[in-house]
Design an enzyme around this catalytic site. Structure first.
Site, PDB file in Angstrom:
ATOM      1  N   LYS A  13       0.837  -1.207   0.000  1.00 41.82           N
ATOM      2  CA  LYS A  13       0.000   0.000   0.000  1.00 41.82           C
ATOM      3  C   LYS A  13       0.875   1.262   0.000  1.00 41.82           C
ATOM      4  O   LYS A  13       0.677   2.162  -0.809  1.00 41.82           O
ATOM      5  CB  LYS A  13      -0.932   0.019   1.226  1.00 41.82           C
ATOM      6  CG  LYS A  13      -1.883  -1.166   1.292  1.00 41.82           C
ATOM      7  CD  LYS A  13      -2.822  -1.087   2.470  1.00 41.82           C
ATOM      8  CE  LYS A  13      -2.137  -1.168   3.822  1.00 41.82           C
ATOM      9  NZ  LYS A  13      -1.448  -2.456   4.095  1.00 41.82           N
ATOM     10  N   ARG A  88      -9.653   0.538   8.699  1.00 40.45           N
ATOM     11  CA  ARG A  88      -9.177  -0.805   9.003  1.00 40.45           C
ATOM     12  C   ARG A  88     -10.212  -1.630   9.759  1.00 40.45           C
ATOM     13  O   ARG A  88      -9.934  -2.798  10.091  1.00 40.45           O
ATOM     14  CB  ARG A  88      -7.922  -0.701   9.858  1.00 40.45           C
ATOM     15  CG  ARG A  88      -6.609  -0.977   9.115  1.00 40.45           C
ATOM     16  CD  ARG A  88      -5.517  -0.834  10.141  1.00 40.45           C
ATOM     17  NE  ARG A  88      -4.271  -1.449   9.843  1.00 40.45           N
ATOM     18  CZ  ARG A  88      -3.233  -0.805   9.334  1.00 40.45           C
ATOM     19  NH1 ARG A  88      -3.319   0.435   8.956  1.00 40.45           N
ATOM     20  NH2 ARG A  88      -2.083  -1.425   9.196  1.00 40.45           N
ATOM     21  N   ARG A 127      11.511  -5.397   5.281  1.00 40.80           N
ATOM     22  CA  ARG A 127      11.185  -3.988   5.033  1.00 40.80           C
ATOM     23  C   ARG A 127      12.124  -3.064   5.820  1.00 40.80           C
ATOM     24  O   ARG A 127      12.432  -3.295   6.982  1.00 40.80           O
ATOM     25  CB  ARG A 127       9.735  -3.705   5.449  1.00 40.80           C
ATOM     26  CG  ARG A 127       9.387  -2.221   5.370  1.00 40.80           C
ATOM     27  CD  ARG A 127       7.922  -1.968   5.277  1.00 40.80           C
ATOM     28  NE  ARG A 127       7.181  -2.421   6.439  1.00 40.80           N
ATOM     29  CZ  ARG A 127       5.850  -2.370   6.516  1.00 40.80           C
ATOM     30  NH1 ARG A 127       5.130  -1.911   5.515  1.00 40.80           N
ATOM     31  NH2 ARG A 127       5.233  -2.808   7.600  1.00 40.80           N
ATOM     32  N   ARG A 160      11.106  -1.345  11.386  1.00 40.35           N
ATOM     33  CA  ARG A 160      10.032  -1.007  12.316  1.00 40.35           C
ATOM     34  C   ARG A 160       9.930  -2.045  13.427  1.00 40.35           C
ATOM     35  O   ARG A 160      10.125  -3.229  13.189  1.00 40.35           O
ATOM     36  CB  ARG A 160       8.700  -0.950  11.538  1.00 40.35           C
ATOM     37  CG  ARG A 160       8.522   0.328  10.765  1.00 40.35           C
ATOM     38  CD  ARG A 160       7.367   0.306   9.810  1.00 40.35           C
ATOM     39  NE  ARG A 160       6.134  -0.312  10.320  1.00 40.35           N
ATOM     40  CZ  ARG A 160       4.981  -0.304   9.655  1.00 40.35           C
ATOM     41  NH1 ARG A 160       4.900   0.287   8.453  1.00 40.35           N
ATOM     42  NH2 ARG A 160       3.913  -0.880  10.153  1.00 40.35           N
ATOM     43  N   ARG A 171      -0.326  -9.156  13.395  1.00 42.83           N
ATOM     44  CA  ARG A 171      -0.925  -8.187  12.459  1.00 42.83           C
ATOM     45  C   ARG A 171      -1.701  -8.902  11.361  1.00 42.83           C
ATOM     46  O   ARG A 171      -2.731  -8.414  10.902  1.00 42.83           O
ATOM     47  CB  ARG A 171       0.165  -7.282  11.885  1.00 42.83           C
ATOM     48  CG  ARG A 171       0.590  -6.222  12.893  1.00 42.83           C
ATOM     49  CD  ARG A 171       1.956  -5.686  12.591  1.00 42.83           C
ATOM     50  NE  ARG A 171       1.994  -4.904  11.383  1.00 42.83           N
ATOM     51  CZ  ARG A 171       3.074  -4.796  10.607  1.00 42.83           C
ATOM     52  NH1 ARG A 171       4.173  -5.447  10.905  1.00 42.83           N
ATOM     53  NH2 ARG A 171       3.019  -4.046   9.550  1.00 42.83           N
TER      54      ARG A 171
HETATM   55  P1  ADP Z   1       2.166  -1.883   3.272  1.00 48.58           P
HETATM   56  O1  ADP Z   1       2.212  -0.369   3.221  1.00 48.58           O
HETATM   57  O2  ADP Z   1       0.984  -2.443   2.546  1.00 48.58           O
HETATM   58  O3  ADP Z   1       2.303  -2.436   4.661  1.00 48.58           O
HETATM   59  P2  ADP Z   1       4.752  -1.684   1.916  1.00 48.58           P
HETATM   60  O4  ADP Z   1       4.432  -0.836   0.745  1.00 48.58           O
HETATM   61  O5  ADP Z   1       5.489  -1.041   3.042  1.00 48.58           O
HETATM   62  O6  ADP Z   1       3.419  -2.423   2.474  1.00 48.58           O
HETATM   63  O7  ADP Z   1       5.557  -2.953   1.385  1.00 48.58           O
HETATM   64  C1  ADP Z   1       6.078  -3.918   2.297  1.00 48.58           C
HETATM   65  C2  ADP Z   1       7.475  -4.350   1.866  1.00 48.58           C
HETATM   66  O8  ADP Z   1       7.378  -5.075   0.642  1.00 48.58           O
HETATM   67  C3  ADP Z   1       8.426  -3.172   1.593  1.00 48.58           C
HETATM   68  O9  ADP Z   1       9.719  -3.543   2.054  1.00 48.58           O
HETATM   69  C4  ADP Z   1       8.392  -3.024   0.062  1.00 48.58           C
HETATM   70  O10 ADP Z   1       9.632  -2.533  -0.450  1.00 48.58           O
HETATM   71  C5  ADP Z   1       8.136  -4.465  -0.375  1.00 48.58           C
HETATM   72  N1  ADP Z   1       7.300  -4.534  -1.598  1.00 48.58           N
HETATM   73  C6  ADP Z   1       6.254  -3.757  -1.945  1.00 48.58           C
HETATM   74  N2  ADP Z   1       5.725  -4.136  -3.127  1.00 48.58           N
HETATM   75  C7  ADP Z   1       6.448  -5.209  -3.540  1.00 48.58           C
HETATM   76  C8  ADP Z   1       6.412  -6.060  -4.687  1.00 48.58           C
HETATM   77  N3  ADP Z   1       5.519  -5.889  -5.671  1.00 48.58           N
HETATM   78  N4  ADP Z   1       7.327  -7.060  -4.769  1.00 48.58           N
HETATM   79  C9  ADP Z   1       8.247  -7.246  -3.783  1.00 48.58           C
HETATM   80  N5  ADP Z   1       8.337  -6.485  -2.683  1.00 48.58           N
HETATM   81  C10 ADP Z   1       7.452  -5.465  -2.543  1.00 48.58           C
HETATM   82  P1  AMP Z   2       0.770   0.604   9.068  1.00 44.51           P
HETATM   83  O1  AMP Z   2       1.866   1.626   8.973  1.00 44.51           O
HETATM   84  O2  AMP Z   2      -0.409   0.935   8.207  1.00 44.51           O
HETATM   85  O3  AMP Z   2       1.274  -0.814   8.883  1.00 44.51           O
HETATM   86  O4  AMP Z   2       0.230   0.687  10.570  1.00 44.51           O
HETATM   87  C1  AMP Z   2       1.067   0.391  11.669  1.00 44.51           C
HETATM   88  C2  AMP Z   2       0.242   0.264  12.937  1.00 44.51           C
HETATM   89  O5  AMP Z   2      -0.405   1.521  13.245  1.00 44.51           O
HETATM   90  C3  AMP Z   2      -0.899  -0.756  12.904  1.00 44.51           C
HETATM   91  O6  AMP Z   2      -0.466  -2.076  13.161  1.00 44.51           O
HETATM   92  C4  AMP Z   2      -1.819  -0.210  14.003  1.00 44.51           C
HETATM   93  O7  AMP Z   2      -1.306  -0.497  15.286  1.00 44.51           O
HETATM   94  C5  AMP Z   2      -1.705   1.291  13.788  1.00 44.51           C
HETATM   95  N1  AMP Z   2      -2.707   1.767  12.808  1.00 44.51           N
HETATM   96  C6  AMP Z   2      -2.469   2.340  11.599  1.00 44.51           C
HETATM   97  N2  AMP Z   2      -3.611   2.639  10.968  1.00 44.51           N
HETATM   98  C7  AMP Z   2      -4.619   2.234  11.788  1.00 44.51           C
HETATM   99  C8  AMP Z   2      -6.032   2.249  11.702  1.00 44.51           C
HETATM  100  N3  AMP Z   2      -6.668   2.731  10.628  1.00 44.51           N
HETATM  101  N4  AMP Z   2      -6.733   1.743  12.753  1.00 44.51           N
HETATM  102  C9  AMP Z   2      -6.128   1.261  13.837  1.00 44.51           C
HETATM  103  N5  AMP Z   2      -4.800   1.212  13.986  1.00 44.51           N
HETATM  104  C10 AMP Z   2      -4.040   1.696  12.976  1.00 44.51           C
END
Ligand code: ADP
Ligand code: AMP
Length: 214
Positions: A13, A88, A127, A160, A171
């Site tokens: 995302k 969420r 990540r 993180r 999660r």
């Molecule tokens: P989200 O925001 O949905 O939690 P991220 O965008 O942070 O996910 O992506 C999670 C990890 O996967 C990051 O380290 C990113 O670089 C990697 N990633 C994202 N898209 C792809 C893909 N299409 N193929 C491989 N790795 C990816």
């Molecule tokens: P994210 O960066 O989207 O992976 O979110 C990291 C963490 O922030 C999640 O695991 C939750 O603990 C909190 N968080 C982010 N967005 C929300 C949401 N919309 N509702 C509740 N908790 C959230």
């Protein structure tokens, strides 16, 4: 254009939101980023949220709904925005519906990014994020040119706290229980497009752009 990006943790995302920001010139609103910024600044909100975030639990609905309501009123949201990681839960989605009905600015499309769990675990485990500009990397799939250093701003890359094994497992469980029901919620409203989230990041972006046009 007002877009919601739905998908499990690690679906891409944040990665895709950054490219959509460039393409459409609208801001990314990531509740996770806003909460982490509060934590880095040691605000009361950030310190309260940390208790939930470290365990991979969701922060209470009232807290995140308040954050998003305030953010949507800012002037850069007039042209649209990309919601990343919000809503969420069903109550969050209902609160968003109510706020947007009041503002007369409905969501155009909800993109649900699908990635199998085994791939999500690999993505989250590797990540890395820039402490300064929040750019996202992956040790294998999207490495920075210099290890531990952000290509864009030279900031420090960090892992993180919630990308450790125990929190990742929780999660994914929390996603299935609380967030996955939103797929049906938006499907029933005719707003949903499903995106195959496996493959090259640029190809996935193309899939999203096509879905947004359709
Ligand atoms: P989200 O925001 O949905 O939690 P991220 O965008 O942070 O996910 O992506 C999670 C990890 O996967 C990051 O380290 C990113 O670089 C990697 N990633 C994202 N898209 C792809 C893909 N299409 N193929 C491989 N790795 C990816
Ligand atoms: P994210 O960066 O989207 O992976 O979110 C990291 C963490 O922030 C999640 O695991 C939750 O603990 C909190 N968080 C982010 N967005 C929300 C949401 N919309 N509702 C509740 N908790 C959230």
């Amino acid at each position: 254009m007002r877009i919601i990006l739905l998908g499990p943790p690690g679906a891409g995302k944040g990665t895709q939101a950054k490219d959509l920001v460039t393409k459409y010139g609208i801001p990314q609103i990531s509740t996770g980023d806003i909460l982490r910024k509060n934590l880095a600044d040691k605000t009361p909100l950030g310190l309260e949220a940390k208790k939930y975030m470290d365990k991979g639990e969701l922060v209470p609905d009232s807290v995140v709904v308040g954050i998003v309501r305030d953010r949507l009123k800012e002037s850069d949201c007039k042209k649209g925005y990309i919601l990343d990681g919000f809503p969420r839960t069903v109550p969050q989605a209902e609160a968003l519906d109510a706020a947007l009905a009041e503002m007369k600015t409905p969501i155009d499309k909800v993109l649900s990014i699908e990635v199998p769990d085994s791939e999500l675990v690999k993505r989250l485990g590797g990540r890395r994020t820039c402490r300064s500009c929040q750019a996202g990397y992956h040790v294998m799939f999207k490495p920075s040119k210099k290890e531990g250093v952000c290509d864009s701003c030279g900031g420090e890359l960090y892992q993180r706290d919630d990308d450790k094994e125990e929190a990742i497992k929780n999660r994914l469980k929390v996603y299935m229980a609380s967030t996955a029901p939103l797929i049906g919620y938006y499907k029933n409203k005719g707003m949903l497009a499903t995106i195959d989230g496996v493959g090259d990041m640029k190809v996935i972006l193309d899939r999203m752009v096509k879905a947004l046009k359709g």
